[in-house]
Motif scaffolding. Structure first.
Motif, PDB file in Angstrom:
ATOM      1  N   ASP A   1      72.062  45.565 -24.501  1.00 30.69           N
ATOM      2  CA  ASP A   1      71.364  46.506 -23.312  1.00 30.69           C
ATOM      3  C   ASP A   1      72.989  46.698 -22.380  1.00 30.69           C
ATOM      4  OD1 ASP A   1      70.011  48.200 -21.258  1.00 30.69           O
ATOM      5  OD2 ASP A   1      68.435  46.568 -21.255  1.00 30.69           O
ATOM      6  N   GLU A   2      73.181  47.631 -21.202  1.00 29.21           N
ATOM      7  CA  GLU A   2      73.619  47.641 -20.445  1.00 29.21           C
ATOM      8  C   GLU A   2      73.150  47.460 -18.822  1.00 29.21           C
ATOM      9  OE1 GLU A   2      77.000  48.652 -20.652  1.00 29.21           O
ATOM     10  OE2 GLU A   2      77.063  48.821 -22.826  1.00 29.21           O
ATOM     11  N   PRO A   3      73.440  46.833 -17.852  1.00 24.22           N
ATOM     12  CA  PRO A   3      72.943  47.227 -16.886  1.00 24.22           C
ATOM     13  C   PRO A   3      72.506  48.901 -16.552  1.00 24.22           C
ATOM     14  CG  PRO A   3      75.256  47.112 -16.883  1.00 24.22           C
ATOM     15  CD  PRO A   3      75.328  46.733 -18.280  1.00 24.22           C
ATOM     16  N   ALA A   4      71.551  48.722 -15.503  1.00 21.78           N
ATOM     17  CA  ALA A   4      70.989  49.550 -15.048  1.00 21.78           C
ATOM     18  C   ALA A   4      72.157  50.927 -14.849  1.00 21.78           C
ATOM     19  CB  ALA A   4      70.097  50.063 -13.817  1.00 21.78           C
ATOM     20  N   ALA A   5      73.404  50.436 -13.886  1.00 23.36           N
ATOM     21  CA  ALA A   5      74.584  51.458 -13.380  1.00 23.36           C
ATOM     22  C   ALA A   5      75.006  52.151 -14.519  1.00 23.36           C
ATOM     23  CB  ALA A   5      75.072  50.161 -12.712  1.00 23.36           C
ATOM     24  N   LEU A   6      74.894  51.427 -15.668  1.00 24.50           N
ATOM     25  CA  LEU A   6      76.083  51.940 -17.001  1.00 24.50           C
ATOM     26  C   LEU A   6      74.593  52.749 -18.186  1.00 24.50           C
ATOM     27  CD1 LEU A   6      78.786  49.188 -17.594  1.00 24.50           C
ATOM     28  CD2 LEU A   6      78.658  52.508 -16.481  1.00 24.50           C
ATOM     29  N   GLY A   7      73.023  53.268 -17.366  1.00 21.36           N
ATOM     30  CA  GLY A   7      72.079  53.043 -17.790  1.00 21.36           C
ATOM     31  C   GLY A   7      71.040  52.858 -19.231  1.00 21.36           C
ATOM     32  N   GLY A   8      71.515  51.465 -18.503  1.00 26.26           N
ATOM     33  CA  GLY A   8      70.670  50.634 -19.666  1.00 26.26           C
ATOM     34  C   GLY A   8      69.369  50.123 -18.856  1.00 26.26           C
ATOM     35  N   THR A   9      68.799  49.023 -19.337  1.00 28.31           N
ATOM     36  CA  THR A   9      67.303  47.980 -18.723  1.00 28.31           C
ATOM     37  C   THR A   9      68.037  47.402 -18.815  1.00 28.31           C
ATOM     38  OG1 THR A   9      66.454  48.220 -20.570  1.00 28.31           O
ATOM     39  CG2 THR A   9      66.267  49.620 -20.070  1.00 28.31           C
ATOM     40  N   ASP A  10      69.012  46.515 -18.805  1.00 29.02           N
ATOM     41  CA  ASP A  10      69.753  44.985 -18.507  1.00 29.02           C
ATOM     42  C   ASP A  10      68.380  44.848 -19.108  1.00 29.02           C
ATOM     43  OD1 ASP A  10      71.523  43.582 -16.961  1.00 29.02           O
ATOM     44  OD2 ASP A  10      70.484  43.064 -15.130  1.00 29.02           O
ATOM     45  N   THR A  11      68.396  44.734 -19.659  1.00 27.60           N
ATOM     46  CA  THR A  11      67.359  42.914 -20.250  1.00 27.60           C
ATOM     47  C   THR A  11      68.294  42.159 -21.331  1.00 27.60           C
ATOM     48  OG1 THR A  11      67.029  44.803 -22.823  1.00 27.60           O
ATOM     49  CG2 THR A  11      64.696  44.729 -20.850  1.00 27.60           C
ATOM     50  N   ALA A  12      69.622  42.783 -21.681  1.00 25.77           N
ATOM     51  CA  ALA A  12      70.718  41.833 -22.424  1.00 25.77           C
ATOM     52  C   ALA A  12      71.632  42.607 -22.214  1.00 25.77           C
ATOM     53  CB  ALA A  12      70.126  41.990 -24.037  1.00 25.77           C
TER      54      ALA A  12
ATOM     55  N   PRO B   1      78.239  44.878 -25.236  1.00 27.48           N
ATOM     56  CA  PRO B   1      79.191  45.103 -26.039  1.00 27.48           C
ATOM     57  C   PRO B   1      79.498  44.228 -25.522  1.00 27.48           C
ATOM     58  CG  PRO B   1      77.976  46.928 -26.290  1.00 27.48           C
ATOM     59  CD  PRO B   1      77.295  46.771 -24.963  1.00 27.48           C
ATOM     60  N   VAL B   2      80.672  44.842 -24.316  1.00 27.93           N
ATOM     61  CA  VAL B   2      81.959  43.835 -23.826  1.00 27.93           C
ATOM     62  C   VAL B   2      81.859  42.368 -23.593  1.00 27.93           C
ATOM     63  CG1 VAL B   2      82.838  46.146 -23.433  1.00 27.93           C
ATOM     64  CG2 VAL B   2      82.081  45.538 -21.515  1.00 27.93           C
ATOM     65  N   GLU B   3      80.561  42.195 -22.838  1.00 28.70           N
ATOM     66  CA  GLU B   3      79.957  40.887 -23.167  1.00 28.70           C
ATOM     67  C   GLU B   3      80.281  40.304 -23.934  1.00 28.70           C
ATOM     68  OE1 GLU B   3      77.846  41.555 -18.587  1.00 28.70           O
ATOM     69  OE2 GLU B   3      77.094  41.762 -20.301  1.00 28.70           O
ATOM     70  N   TYR B   4      79.616  40.382 -24.946  1.00 24.70           N
ATOM     71  CA  TYR B   4      79.347  39.935 -25.972  1.00 24.70           C
ATOM     72  C   TYR B   4      80.349  39.936 -26.988  1.00 24.70           C
ATOM     73  CZ  TYR B   4      74.172  40.080 -26.607  1.00 24.70           C
ATOM     74  OH  TYR B   4      73.528  39.681 -26.538  1.00 24.70           O
ATOM     75  N   ALA B   5      82.012  40.876 -26.637  1.00 23.26           N
ATOM     76  CA  ALA B   5      82.579  39.947 -27.681  1.00 23.26           C
ATOM     77  C   ALA B   5      83.694  39.074 -26.545  1.00 23.26           C
ATOM     78  CB  ALA B   5      83.492  41.845 -26.876  1.00 23.26           C
ATOM     79  N   LEU B   6      83.270  39.121 -25.223  1.00 28.41           N
ATOM     80  CA  LEU B   6      83.539  37.962 -24.561  1.00 28.41           C
ATOM     81  C   LEU B   6      83.289  36.605 -25.392  1.00 28.41           C
ATOM     82  CD1 LEU B   6      84.313  39.169 -20.931  1.00 28.41           C
ATOM     83  CD2 LEU B   6      86.233  39.249 -22.463  1.00 28.41           C
ATOM     84  N   ALA B   7      82.425  36.597 -25.257  1.00 29.37           N
ATOM     85  CA  ALA B   7      81.227  35.527 -26.041  1.00 29.37           C
ATOM     86  C   ALA B   7      81.333  35.195 -27.037  1.00 29.37           C
ATOM     87  CB  ALA B   7      79.544  35.501 -25.710  1.00 29.37           C
ATOM     88  N   ALA B   8      82.050  36.447 -28.345  1.00 26.29           N
ATOM     89  CA  ALA B   8      82.699  35.795 -29.180  1.00 26.29           C
ATOM     90  C   ALA B   8      83.696  35.119 -29.404  1.00 26.29           C
ATOM     91  CB  ALA B   8      82.633  37.098 -29.906  1.00 26.29           C
TER      92      ALA B   8
ATOM     93  N   LYS C   1      85.063  23.557 -23.100  1.00 24.99           N
ATOM     94  CA  LYS C   1      84.860  24.159 -22.409  1.00 24.99           C
ATOM     95  C   LYS C   1      85.917  25.313 -22.386  1.00 24.99           C
ATOM     96  CE  LYS C   1      82.311  20.733 -20.188  1.00 24.99           C
ATOM     97  NZ  LYS C   1      81.784  20.463 -18.408  1.00 24.99           N
ATOM     98  N   VAL C   2      85.202  26.545 -23.254  1.00 28.04           N
ATOM     99  CA  VAL C   2      86.099  27.940 -22.274  1.00 28.04           C
ATOM    100  C   VAL C   2      85.564  28.596 -21.651  1.00 28.04           C
ATOM    101  CG1 VAL C   2      86.685  30.149 -24.088  1.00 28.04           C
ATOM    102  CG2 VAL C   2      86.838  27.623 -25.040  1.00 28.04           C
ATOM    103  N   THR C   3      86.093  29.701 -20.596  1.00 24.88           N
ATOM    104  CA  THR C   3      85.325  30.701 -20.059  1.00 24.88           C
ATOM    105  C   THR C   3      85.942  31.624 -20.254  1.00 24.88           C
ATOM    106  OG1 THR C   3      85.245  29.038 -18.144  1.00 24.88           O
ATOM    107  CG2 THR C   3      84.964  31.372 -17.959  1.00 24.88           C
ATOM    108  N   VAL C   4      86.179  32.612 -20.592  1.00 24.44           N
ATOM    109  CA  VAL C   4      85.862  33.786 -20.895  1.00 24.44           C
ATOM    110  C   VAL C   4      86.111  35.134 -19.955  1.00 24.44           C
ATOM    111  CG1 VAL C   4      87.273  35.250 -22.426  1.00 24.44           C
ATOM    112  CG2 VAL C   4      86.183  33.073 -23.351  1.00 24.44           C
ATOM    113  N   ASP C   5      87.348  35.379 -19.031  1.00 22.21           N
ATOM    114  CA  ASP C   5      87.124  36.682 -18.150  1.00 22.21           C
ATOM    115  C   ASP C   5      87.502  37.778 -18.682  1.00 22.21           C
ATOM    116  OD1 ASP C   5      85.730  35.527 -15.827  1.00 22.21           O
ATOM    117  OD2 ASP C   5      87.672  33.784 -15.987  1.00 22.21           O
ATOM    118  N   GLY C   6      86.759  39.057 -18.204  1.00 24.26           N
ATOM    119  CA  GLY C   6      87.799  40.691 -19.441  1.00 24.26           C
ATOM    120  C   GLY C   6      88.071  40.951 -17.586  1.00 24.26           C
ATOM    121  N   ASP C   7      88.775  42.026 -17.670  1.00 26.65           N
ATOM    122  CA  ASP C   7      89.002  43.147 -16.695  1.00 26.65           C
ATOM    123  C   ASP C   7      88.943  44.902 -17.833  1.00 26.65           C
ATOM    124  OD1 ASP C   7      89.062  41.425 -15.269  1.00 26.65           O
ATOM    125  OD2 ASP C   7      91.524  41.666 -15.399  1.00 26.65           O
TER     126      ASP C   7
END
Length: 164
Positions: A51-62, A65-72, A96-102
């Motif tokens: 999903d996308e956050p509300a600010a990007l037209g989603g319902t923020d339930t998940a 895609p770019v967060e999943y890309a970082l998680a992957a 332990k791995v932390t991934v940040d993306g801009d």
């Protein structure tokens, strides 16, 4: 089954027939809600929502895609560290791995001629175990060379889109 058993079993299978090294993955997607961007994803017998956050037209339930890309990327790093530590015989107690993306939304929305993808991705890896720093640097070099998702981030991948 230990990671060394998996590594050795795979080595034997590939040595007996090099075609065994070629694998394919497939992920199916279906839009779930009208204007929301919730997508049900089916992978083998697993599913998850996107999903996308509300600010990007989603319902923020998940996650989006770019967060999943970082998680992957982060999860692939953790797995690759475990595999290569086993392969190299480097004792590893935790990873332990932390991934940040801009991301610059100008590209996604077409507001400017900029790329729509990440402009910068940063990985912070914390390894603990009894080995010395030089062994963990060796492990890092092997992971950087062999992590499949890191390779996706670093190198162009041939991609084709067809409308069906």
């Amino acid at each position: 089954m230990s990671l060394n058993d998996v590594i050795e079993g795979t080595r034997e299978a590939v040595q007996s027939d090099p075609a065994n090294a070629a694998v394919s993955f497939s992920v199916g997607h279906a839009l779930k809600a009208g204007t929301a961007t919730v997508v049900e994803v089916n992978v083998r017998d697993h599913s998850f929502s996107v999903d996308e956050p509300a600010a990007l037209g989603g319902t923020d339930t998940a996650a989006n895609p770019v967060e999943y890309a970082l998680a992957a990327l982060g999860s692939c790093q953790v797995i690759t560290y475990q595999f290569w530590a086993a392969k190299l015989g480097i004792p590893l107690e935790s990873v332990k791995v932390t991934v940040d993306g801009d991301l610059d939304l100008h590209g996604f929305f077409g507001f400017a001629d900029t790329r729509p993808g990440f402009t910068d991705v940063r990985l912070n890896v914390e390894l603990t175990g009894p080995a010395g720093a030089e062994r963990y640097e060796e492990l890092k070099r092997q992971v950087d060379e062999h992590c499949p998702v890191l390779d996706l981030f670093r190198n162009p991948t041939p991609t084709k889109t067809s409308l069906g």
